[in-house]
Design a protein around this motif. Structure first.
Motif, short mmCIF file in Angstrom:
data_model
loop_
_atom_site.label_atom_id
_atom_site.label_comp_id
_atom_site.label_asym_id
_atom_site.label_seq_id
_atom_site.Cartn_x
_atom_site.Cartn_y
_atom_site.Cartn_z
N GLY A 178 0.80 -1.22 0.00
CA GLY A 178 0.00 0.00 0.00
C GLY A 178 0.83 1.27 0.00
O GLY A 178 0.31 2.37 0.16
N PHE A 179 2.14 1.12 -0.17
CA PHE A 179 3.02 2.30 -0.27
C PHE A 179 3.30 2.61 -1.75
O PHE A 179 4.29 3.26 -2.07
CB PHE A 179 4.35 2.02 0.45
CG PHE A 179 4.34 2.40 1.92
CD1 PHE A 179 3.16 2.57 2.61
CD2 PHE A 179 5.54 2.57 2.62
CE1 PHE A 179 3.15 2.92 3.96
CE2 PHE A 179 5.54 2.92 3.97
CZ PHE A 179 4.35 3.09 4.64
N SER A 193 2.37 4.71 -3.91
CA SER A 193 2.64 6.09 -4.36
C SER A 193 3.85 6.71 -3.67
O SER A 193 4.25 7.83 -4.00
CB SER A 193 1.43 6.99 -4.08
OG SER A 193 0.29 6.46 -4.71
N ILE A 194 4.39 6.00 -2.69
CA ILE A 194 5.50 6.57 -1.93
C ILE A 194 6.64 5.55 -1.78
O ILE A 194 7.32 5.48 -0.78
CB ILE A 194 5.04 7.08 -0.54
CG1 ILE A 194 4.33 5.98 0.25
CG2 ILE A 194 4.14 8.30 -0.70
CD1 ILE A 194 4.03 6.39 1.70
N GLN A 245 9.93 5.64 0.30
CA GLN A 245 10.77 6.47 -0.57
C GLN A 245 12.26 6.17 -0.38
O GLN A 245 13.09 7.09 -0.37
CB GLN A 245 10.49 7.97 -0.32
CG GLN A 245 9.02 8.35 -0.42
CD GLN A 245 8.75 9.82 -0.16
OE1 GLN A 245 8.61 10.61 -1.09
NE2 GLN A 245 8.68 10.22 1.09
N ILE A 255 5.72 3.92 9.40
CA ILE A 255 4.85 3.07 10.20
C ILE A 255 5.72 2.29 11.17
O ILE A 255 6.77 1.79 10.80
CB ILE A 255 4.04 2.09 9.32
CG1 ILE A 255 2.93 2.83 8.57
CG2 ILE A 255 3.43 0.94 10.14
CD1 ILE A 255 2.01 1.96 7.74
N LYS A 310 1.38 0.26 17.23
CA LYS A 310 -0.02 0.46 16.81
C LYS A 310 -0.99 -0.17 17.78
O LYS A 310 -0.71 -1.20 18.35
CB LYS A 310 -0.20 -0.15 15.41
CG LYS A 310 0.48 0.69 14.36
CD LYS A 310 -0.54 1.28 13.41
CE LYS A 310 0.14 2.14 12.35
NZ LYS A 310 -0.84 2.84 11.55
N ILE A 341 10.94 13.89 -3.08
CA ILE A 341 10.71 13.26 -1.79
C ILE A 341 9.63 14.06 -1.07
O ILE A 341 9.77 15.26 -0.87
CB ILE A 341 12.01 13.24 -0.95
CG1 ILE A 341 13.11 12.47 -1.68
CG2 ILE A 341 11.74 12.63 0.43
CD1 ILE A 341 12.93 10.98 -1.75
N ILE A 342 8.55 13.38 -0.70
CA ILE A 342 7.44 14.04 -0.02
C ILE A 342 7.69 13.95 1.48
O ILE A 342 7.96 12.87 2.01
CB ILE A 342 6.11 13.34 -0.36
CG1 ILE A 342 5.92 13.31 -1.87
CG2 ILE A 342 4.95 14.01 0.36
CD1 ILE A 342 4.93 12.26 -2.32
N ARG A 346 3.43 14.92 6.31
CA ARG A 346 2.79 13.69 6.80
C ARG A 346 1.35 13.52 6.30
O ARG A 346 0.94 12.42 5.95
CB ARG A 346 2.84 13.66 8.33
CG ARG A 346 2.17 12.44 8.93
CD ARG A 346 3.05 11.68 9.90
NE ARG A 346 2.43 10.39 10.19
CZ ARG A 346 3.08 9.26 10.33
NH1 ARG A 346 4.40 9.25 10.24
NH2 ARG A 346 2.46 8.13 10.57
N LEU A 403 1.46 12.31 2.85
CA LEU A 403 1.85 10.90 2.81
C LEU A 403 0.67 10.00 3.18
O LEU A 403 0.44 8.97 2.56
CB LEU A 403 3.03 10.66 3.77
CG LEU A 403 4.37 11.26 3.31
CD1 LEU A 403 5.36 11.32 4.47
CD2 LEU A 403 4.96 10.46 2.15
N LEU A 448 -1.70 9.66 0.34
CA LEU A 448 -1.18 8.77 -0.70
C LEU A 448 -1.13 7.31 -0.24
O LEU A 448 -1.19 6.40 -1.05
CB LEU A 448 0.23 9.23 -1.11
CG LEU A 448 0.29 10.57 -1.85
CD1 LEU A 448 1.74 11.05 -1.94
CD2 LEU A 448 -0.31 10.42 -3.26
N ALA A 449 -0.99 7.10 1.06
CA ALA A 449 -0.87 5.73 1.59
C ALA A 449 -1.78 5.57 2.81
O ALA A 449 -1.32 5.63 3.95
CB ALA A 449 0.59 5.45 1.95
N MET A 487 -1.25 3.92 6.34
CA MET A 487 -0.60 4.55 7.49
C MET A 487 -1.58 4.79 8.64
O MET A 487 -1.18 4.91 9.79
CB MET A 487 0.03 5.90 7.08
CG MET A 487 1.32 5.75 6.30
SD MET A 487 1.89 7.36 5.66
CE MET A 487 2.28 8.23 7.17
N LYS A 488 -2.88 4.91 8.31
CA LYS A 488 -3.86 5.21 9.36
C LYS A 488 -4.53 3.95 9.92
O LYS A 488 -5.29 4.03 10.87
CB LYS A 488 -4.92 6.16 8.79
CG LYS A 488 -4.37 7.56 8.57
CD LYS A 488 -5.42 8.51 8.03
CE LYS A 488 -5.65 8.27 6.53
NZ LYS A 488 -6.55 9.24 5.90
#
Lengths: 139, 139
Positions: A89-90, A92-93, A108, A134, A139, B14-15, B18, B21, B24-25, B28-29
């Motif tokens: 799921g990364f 795009s990054i 990245q 992450i 978490k 490089i983004i 946060r 990011l 885009l992903a 992460m949440k």
């Protein structure tokens, strides 16, 4: 050589004898510390995951810490396992690099970041915060 | 929408922002708890890794706990990530299934074992000892 206990479950032979399993999978005896995954999904591959994985291979093998067969330039008693993995799921990054058991997901990642991940995180246990997005353990 | 801070490093953007990011992903949440890898290397595939992975997909998606896009039948807020991975050295005793962050490596996994791994290990945290050969966390 004894083949160990073999049970038949359907058509599959299930091996239960531990010494036989260790003979078949020497990785069981290695003092593994960390497992690094480089995502080689489509999107990560497009932005250089192959080069990132190659750089991990080069550095880990030069240091003699990549677990694997000697015939492949690896160390049967190495502490680090390196494999690729599917999309996390990364997309795009990417390229994405995951380090377990910490559960740190790096985004990245460029080939020039690899030595820092190896020497700080894999060898010393210090997460490279500037690339980490992450941390599964919290978490 | 603000595109966030973008740094140019060589040719790569490089983004750093946060929220960008996370947009885009979305993974992460998600409240991730565990990551399951099914080895889809040559040897594991020959002895049924594809069927084992399909069974994980079926059960995790039916339970609504597989993280991923809704459009793919997954749950953006799922707790379990499922991906494939490359060979880990269990080639002769596959299919191999790895569960992190525990670092438990299961061998000779059959489709009929998958529900037990999901319901005991992934949901309750109890390792399925009869299939577990490596526990990376204790190494």
């Amino acid at each position: 050589m004894a083949r160990g206990t073999i049970l038949l479950v359907g058509k599959k032979k299930i091996i239960e004898d531990r010494s036989e399993l260790e003979r078949l999978a020497p990785v069981m005896k290695a003092p593994l510390k960390r497992h690094v995954f480089v995502c080689t999904g489509k999107s990560c591959s497009k932005v250089g995951a192959g080069e990132v994985k190659a750089e991990f291979e080069r550095i880990l093998e030069a240091k003699g810490i990549r677990q694997g067969k000697e015939s492949k330039g690896r160390n049967p008693m190495g502490e680090i396992v390196l494999t690729d993995c599917g999309s996390v799921g990364f997309c795009s990054i990417g390229p994405a690099v995951l380090v377990y058991p910490e559960g740190v997901w790096y985004a990245q990642v460029q080939p020039e970041d690899v030595r820092e991940i190896v020497e700080e995180h894999l060898e010393k246990g210090n997460v490279v915060e500037r690339l980490a997005l992450i941390d599964l353990s919290t978490k």
